[in-house]
Design a protein around this motif. Sequence first.
Motif, short mmCIF file in Angstrom:
data_model
loop_
_atom_site.label_atom_id
_atom_site.label_comp_id
_atom_site.label_asym_id
_atom_site.label_seq_id
_atom_site.Cartn_x
_atom_site.Cartn_y
_atom_site.Cartn_z
N ASN A 95 -8.46 -5.15 -6.43
CA ASN A 95 -6.93 -4.99 -5.66
C ASN A 95 -5.94 -4.08 -6.68
O ASN A 95 -5.00 -3.42 -5.84
CB ASN A 95 -6.15 -6.38 -6.02
CG ASN A 95 -4.97 -6.42 -5.28
OD1 ASN A 95 -4.71 -6.35 -3.85
ND2 ASN A 95 -4.35 -6.92 -5.49
N ALA A 178 -6.45 -10.69 -0.16
CA ALA A 178 -5.44 -11.30 0.37
C ALA A 178 -4.72 -12.54 0.03
O ALA A 178 -3.52 -11.80 0.46
CB ALA A 178 -6.47 -12.22 2.14
N GLY A 179 -4.77 -13.16 -0.98
CA GLY A 179 -3.63 -13.93 -1.55
C GLY A 179 -3.37 -13.20 -2.35
O GLY A 179 -1.65 -12.71 -2.69
N GLN A 181 -2.47 -9.91 -2.23
CA GLN A 181 -1.16 -8.97 -1.58
C GLN A 181 -0.20 -9.73 -0.61
O GLN A 181 0.51 -8.99 -1.64
CB GLN A 181 -2.30 -8.11 -0.72
CG GLN A 181 -3.23 -7.47 -1.50
CD GLN A 181 -4.20 -6.34 -0.36
OE1 GLN A 181 -4.21 -7.40 1.41
NE2 GLN A 181 -4.52 -5.51 -0.53
N SER A 182 0.05 -10.60 -1.11
CA SER A 182 1.29 -11.50 -0.46
C SER A 182 1.67 -11.52 -1.85
O SER A 182 2.93 -11.97 -2.11
CB SER A 182 1.01 -12.65 -0.18
OG SER A 182 0.52 -13.66 -1.42
N ILE A 183 1.10 -11.54 -2.78
CA ILE A 183 2.31 -11.45 -4.44
C ILE A 183 3.07 -10.63 -4.61
O ILE A 183 2.70 -9.10 -4.83
CB ILE A 183 1.41 -11.52 -5.67
CG1 ILE A 183 0.70 -12.72 -5.70
CG2 ILE A 183 2.47 -11.62 -7.21
CD1 ILE A 183 -0.22 -13.36 -6.40
N PRO A 184 4.31 -10.69 -4.58
CA PRO A 184 5.33 -9.58 -4.56
C PRO A 184 4.94 -8.85 -5.69
O PRO A 184 5.58 -9.21 -6.71
CB PRO A 184 6.88 -9.96 -4.24
CG PRO A 184 6.44 -11.35 -3.97
CD PRO A 184 5.50 -11.63 -4.38
N THR A 213 -3.79 -20.20 -2.49
CA THR A 213 -5.47 -19.96 -2.06
C THR A 213 -6.52 -20.53 -2.59
O THR A 213 -7.62 -20.71 -2.01
CB THR A 213 -5.19 -18.09 -2.42
OG1 THR A 213 -4.48 -17.30 -1.92
CG2 THR A 213 -6.85 -17.73 -2.23
N TYR A 293 9.88 -17.00 -3.16
CA TYR A 293 10.06 -15.94 -3.82
C TYR A 293 11.72 -15.65 -4.23
O TYR A 293 12.11 -15.67 -3.52
CB TYR A 293 9.37 -14.59 -3.10
CG TYR A 293 8.41 -14.73 -3.08
CD1 TYR A 293 6.83 -15.23 -3.82
CD2 TYR A 293 7.48 -14.77 -1.58
CE1 TYR A 293 5.86 -15.13 -4.11
CE2 TYR A 293 6.11 -14.89 -1.16
CZ TYR A 293 5.55 -15.75 -2.41
OH TYR A 293 3.61 -15.51 -2.16
N VAL B 272 -7.24 -16.76 5.88
CA VAL B 272 -6.31 -15.15 5.88
C VAL B 272 -5.56 -15.08 6.41
O VAL B 272 -5.79 -14.87 8.24
CB VAL B 272 -7.25 -13.85 5.55
CG1 VAL B 272 -6.21 -12.99 5.50
CG2 VAL B 272 -8.13 -14.26 4.51
N LYS B 273 -4.00 -15.29 6.81
CA LYS B 273 -3.35 -14.80 7.60
C LYS B 273 -3.69 -13.49 8.33
O LYS B 273 -3.30 -12.48 7.16
CB LYS B 273 -1.94 -14.91 7.48
CG LYS B 273 -1.51 -16.85 7.57
CD LYS B 273 -0.12 -16.84 7.16
CE LYS B 273 0.14 -19.04 6.71
NZ LYS B 273 0.50 -18.77 6.00
#
Lengths: 293, 274
Positions: A95, A178-179, A181-184, A213, A293, B272-273
Amino acid sequence: MRKIKDSLKIAGFLLPSYSIFFVFIFFPLIYSFYLSFFHYSLLSYNAPRFTGLQNYITLLKDPIFWVSLKNTMTYTIGTVIPTMGIGLFMAIILNSKLKLKNFFRTAYFIPVVTSLVAASIIWSLILDSTDAGLVNSFLVQLGIPPQAWLSSSRWALFSVIIVNIWKNIGYVMIIYIAGLQSIPEQLYEAITIDGAGEWEKFYYITLPLLKPTTSFVFTTSLIGSFQVFTPVYIMTGGGPGYSSNTIVNYLYQQGFQNFRMGYASTIAYALFTILFVMTILQKKYLKAEEVLY
Amino acid sequence: MKKFIWYFTLIILALFMLVPMLWTITTALSHDTSTVKIQLLPNNPGLENFINAWNYPSQIEKGITMGRFFFNSLVTCFFITVLSILTDSMAGYILARKKFRYRESIFFLSIATMMIPFYVTSIPMFLIVREFGWINKFYGLIVPFIGSGFGVYMFRQAFLAIPIQIEEAAKLDGLSDLGIYLRVMLPLIRPTIATMIIFKAMWSWNIFYWPLLVTNSMDMYTLPLGLTLFKGLNVTRWGLLTAGLTIAVVPIIALFLIMQRQFISGLTAGAVKE
């Protein structure tokens, strides 16, 4: 009149899929429970004979069932934990802004699209127990004696585990990416200003925010691994003896090799109960926390 | 230093992931395969292993090649994919858009199907299919799977995300419900359809347990079942074995390399969304 027409229309849209559910899922679920109280052999022309709880009593006293259950648990722990650990680690590395990261992502995902049957046969060749197998010929060159990977009770289950880790790392990795990438990004910036290092970032931000996740991956892999069949069937057939036999393989052997439909249904219900309890426990204890968040 | 360790780990893992496939392909391409070697390039490359592997099933039963297995798999895969996407999206559409009694309970039923493991119901399923006379028939391979709770769930979600105004406008234009579903709604959820095509196609292409139960004559074997013929083969015929595996695996890997995005979203559907 209009109302009837509307209802018919609704039924018409729902029926195609729901009739499949009733005929091939709900009815079999009930019928399976019913059969579990019968002695029903496909090999004889006798009608099924009601035997009450006899199948359940036999099951509880059946050493092969317990061995298969134990193997299934060993297998589950042995695949789920390493797969998730390696998958998460790889997700974190891939990532970041590495060159070639797309190449590695693709490479790790190739086993996921490989059919499990083909993968199991390929690994059977690689782990072939004679000197001719790829791993063994490599070991011999290093001066280590060849191992009977598939035909010894010491290694058989382990070999099946390796194949499943190999096959699933890519899947777990993609879901973790994917998980991640959702962390700001700001969260990491904030904690870096506070003087945190790599490890603190991982421990205080990445890990907690990945909890939903992790909980998803853990549950689905747990339930999936508990139902392992194909690699065992192909690589070891459950052997030697029953040393790598798993529950679904035992179900298959009783149902479709011995044709004991009643007893096999009892095994099926034991499996169903275990999976059901696992799902409930997961809902209770691992409920994905809302992340704010 | 950190970069170095990272690359080192990545390469070691990549070897673990790729060597089995590469070894299979190079061995299949090699001429002399009586002994196994760890080699990067095939020696004396040729295609005769592939021809032998393709025709190998005919040694067991006359007239059957791997082509037959491909054909059976393609037919099964095609009909399961197309029909289940059709039925699931129909149910998903109604559950997303119409108000009617027991709607929530009916939707719950399709969620419940996902909680019921396939293996648990496989014995009665087999008995039912046998009762219908569908052993060794395409019906037996296809019909039990032309609807899925997961599909209904995915399509309902997709339809819920589409603004209701679009539908109302179509209604004003005088379209019927079926017309709205087919001509307005389905085109709007194309990404979900693509995802579900990959999901269903991969699932039905690879399914092994069910064909194992409902087919026992070789001319009805799907590809995964056909591959097991190679399993019992004497291991000294590495070339033949690896060629058979290569024929089965490489087309899918090639498709994946061409359509990576679609494959990944299809195979992680539900996890995954989008």
